[in-house]
Design a protein around this motif. Sequence first.
Motif, PDB file in Angstrom:
ATOM      1  N   ARG A 201      -1.195   7.840  -0.013  1.00 16.62           N
ATOM      2  CA  ARG A 201      -1.742   9.180   0.214  1.00 16.62           C
ATOM      3  C   ARG A 201      -0.667  10.133   0.733  1.00 16.62           C
ATOM      4  NH1 ARG A 201      -7.313   7.455   3.467  1.00 16.62           N
ATOM      5  NH2 ARG A 201      -7.754   5.636   2.148  1.00 16.62           N
ATOM      6  N   LEU A 202       0.280   9.612   1.490  1.00 15.95           N
ATOM      7  CA  LEU A 202       1.349  10.463   2.011  1.00 15.95           C
ATOM      8  C   LEU A 202       2.208  10.996   0.866  1.00 15.95           C
ATOM      9  CD1 LEU A 202       2.406   8.243   5.050  1.00 15.95           C
ATOM     10  CD2 LEU A 202       0.963  10.292   5.100  1.00 15.95           C
ATOM     11  N   GLY A 203       2.514  10.139  -0.104  1.00 15.27           N
ATOM     12  CA  GLY A 203       3.257  10.598  -1.272  1.00 15.27           C
ATOM     13  C   GLY A 203       2.480  11.609  -2.085  1.00 15.27           C
ATOM     14  N   LEU A 206       2.626  15.035  -0.465  1.00 18.09           N
ATOM     15  CA  LEU A 206       3.885  15.730  -0.741  1.00 18.09           C
ATOM     16  C   LEU A 206       3.917  16.244  -2.177  1.00 18.09           C
ATOM     17  CD1 LEU A 206       6.386  13.321   1.067  1.00 18.09           C
ATOM     18  CD2 LEU A 206       5.604  15.562   1.859  1.00 18.09           C
ATOM     19  N   LEU A 207       3.484  15.416  -3.110  1.00 17.01           N
ATOM     20  CA  LEU A 207       3.451  15.830  -4.518  1.00 17.01           C
ATOM     21  C   LEU A 207       2.559  17.050  -4.698  1.00 17.01           C
ATOM     22  CD1 LEU A 207       4.157  15.335  -7.506  1.00 17.01           C
ATOM     23  CD2 LEU A 207       2.263  13.705  -7.591  1.00 17.01           C
ATOM     24  N   ASN A 208       1.482  17.112  -3.946  1.00 16.63           N
ATOM     25  CA  ASN A 208       0.530  18.237  -4.029  1.00 16.63           C
ATOM     26  C   ASN A 208       1.026  19.483  -3.309  1.00 16.63           C
ATOM     27  OD1 ASN A 208      -1.176  16.456  -5.308  1.00 16.63           O
ATOM     28  ND2 ASN A 208      -2.643  16.294  -3.626  1.00 16.63           N
ATOM     29  N   PHE A 268       8.077   1.248  -0.040  1.00 13.13           N
ATOM     30  CA  PHE A 268       8.476   2.406  -0.837  1.00 13.13           C
ATOM     31  C   PHE A 268       7.255   3.215  -1.268  1.00 13.13           C
ATOM     32  CE2 PHE A 268      11.958  -0.649  -2.121  1.00 13.13           C
ATOM     33  CZ  PHE A 268      12.964   0.000  -1.422  1.00 13.13           C
ATOM     34  N   CYS A 269       7.324   4.512  -1.043  1.00 11.22           N
ATOM     35  CA  CYS A 269       6.354   5.442  -1.608  1.00 11.22           C
ATOM     36  C   CYS A 269       7.170   6.493  -2.359  1.00 11.22           C
ATOM     37  CB  CYS A 269       5.493   6.066  -0.518  1.00 11.22           C
ATOM     38  SG  CYS A 269       4.153   7.086  -1.162  1.00 11.22           S
ATOM     39  N   ILE A 270       7.190   6.376  -3.682  1.00 11.14           N
ATOM     40  CA  ILE A 270       8.106   7.152  -4.520  1.00 11.14           C
ATOM     41  C   ILE A 270       7.322   8.242  -5.238  1.00 11.14           C
ATOM     42  CG2 ILE A 270       9.991   6.968  -6.164  1.00 11.14           C
ATOM     43  CD1 ILE A 270       9.395   3.814  -5.932  1.00 11.14           C
ATOM     44  N   VAL A 271       7.825   9.455  -5.159  1.00 13.60           N
ATOM     45  CA  VAL A 271       7.187  10.608  -5.793  1.00 13.60           C
ATOM     46  C   VAL A 271       8.015  11.020  -7.004  1.00 13.60           C
ATOM     47  CG1 VAL A 271       6.396  12.978  -5.476  1.00 13.60           C
ATOM     48  CG2 VAL A 271       6.265  11.349  -3.561  1.00 13.60           C
ATOM     49  N   VAL A 278       2.853   9.162  -8.275  1.00 11.95           N
ATOM     50  CA  VAL A 278       3.305   8.480  -7.062  1.00 11.95           C
ATOM     51  C   VAL A 278       3.168   6.988  -7.304  1.00 11.95           C
ATOM     52  CG1 VAL A 278       2.857   8.055  -4.601  1.00 11.95           C
ATOM     53  CG2 VAL A 278       2.575  10.368  -5.545  1.00 11.95           C
ATOM     54  N   ILE A 279       4.221   6.236  -7.009  1.00 12.39           N
ATOM     55  CA  ILE A 279       4.162   4.784  -7.081  1.00 12.39           C
ATOM     56  C   ILE A 279       4.510   4.245  -5.697  1.00 12.39           C
ATOM     57  CG2 ILE A 279       5.032   2.686  -8.164  1.00 12.39           C
ATOM     58  CD1 ILE A 279       5.797   4.382 -10.601  1.00 12.39           C
TER      59      ILE A 279
END
Length: 305
Positions: A201-203, A206-208, A268-271, A278-279
Motif C-alpha cells: 500500500r505504501l508503494g 507513492l504511485l498515486n 522490496f516495494c518497487i514502483v 507496484v511489485i
Amino acid sequence: MENNILDSFTKGLIKERLNVYGIVVRQHGDIIAKKQYREDNFVQLYSGSKTVTAMGIMFALNEGLLKLDDKVVSFFPNEELPDDPNDYLKKMNVEHLLTMTTGHETSSLDVFYYNKCDNFINLFFNAPIKYEPGTKFEYDNGATYMLSCIIQKLTGQKLRDYLMPRLFDKLDIFNPQWDSSAWDVTLGYIGLHLTTEQYSRLGQLLLNGGEWYGNQVIPYQYVDMMVKKHVDNPGYWNDIEMGSGYGYQLWMCSVPGAYRLDGLYGQFCIVFPDKDAVICVTSHQEGNQNDILRLIYNTVLKELD
C-alpha cells in the motif's frame, strides 16, 4: 489470488533458492496477483522503514513545522551538541538527512555496535564529518534516526504516533508496530513491521501521488519531491541497484523511472510508473538480496502490459 503472472517468478525462486515470503503485484490501482510462500505474517521491513520516516517529514513540511534548509543543530538544545560543533555540522540541514549526504564517511550509528554511548543523538553529532554536507552520498542509518528525533522534538510525539492519524489510519493499517530506541524514540531507520500486502500500500500511495481512494493523504508536491532522484551515486557498493541514485529515503532502480523502498534481506516495494504498477515482496534472503530484484525484472515485470 494467483495467476500465471507469477509462474516464472515462482520457478525462479526454486531454481535460485531465494527465500521470499510473499509477493503482491498491483497495477492500475488493483491487486492483480499475489502469492504467499508462507503465511502473510507481520515482517520487519528493516530499511523499508526509512521511506515511511521520510513521509513523516513531508507531513511536517506541509504543516509548516520545519523547512528543508533548517539546520539540524537548530532542533537540539546545547547540552545535546558537541562543545564546539565544526563548520560541517553547523551546515547540515534536513534535506541532507533525507538524501544521505550528511558528510559522514560511514554510517554514524555503526560505531554504536563497537563503542558505548550515552545516546544515539550524541553519537551522531560526535561522529567525524569528512565531507561538506550535500557533496557526497553515504548511506547512514543515523541520518534517518535524526529525522525521527526531529519529529519528536517538534510534536512531542513519537514518529509512529505522529503518523497514526496522518498515514496509517488513512491506509487502514491499524496499530502497526514500530520499534523504539532505548531512549524511547521511534527508530525510523528500521523496525516497522507490516504484512506484504500492507507494505504494498505504501508503494501504491507513492504511485498515486499521495492519493488513496479519493483522499489526498500526502500532498502531491511532497510525494513528487520524495520520488525524484536527488543524488547521483554511480558505483556505490559496486552494484547497479545501489548506484542508480537516491531520492528522499528511496532508492532509484536500474529500470528507468522505477524506484523502491528497500530493506535488508529483501524487503522490496518497487514502483514502476511507466507500468502503473507496484511489485512488493517480503523475504529473508541471506547473501545478495538484489538477486530477488533481478528475478522480478526478468519475470513479473515482463508480464505486465
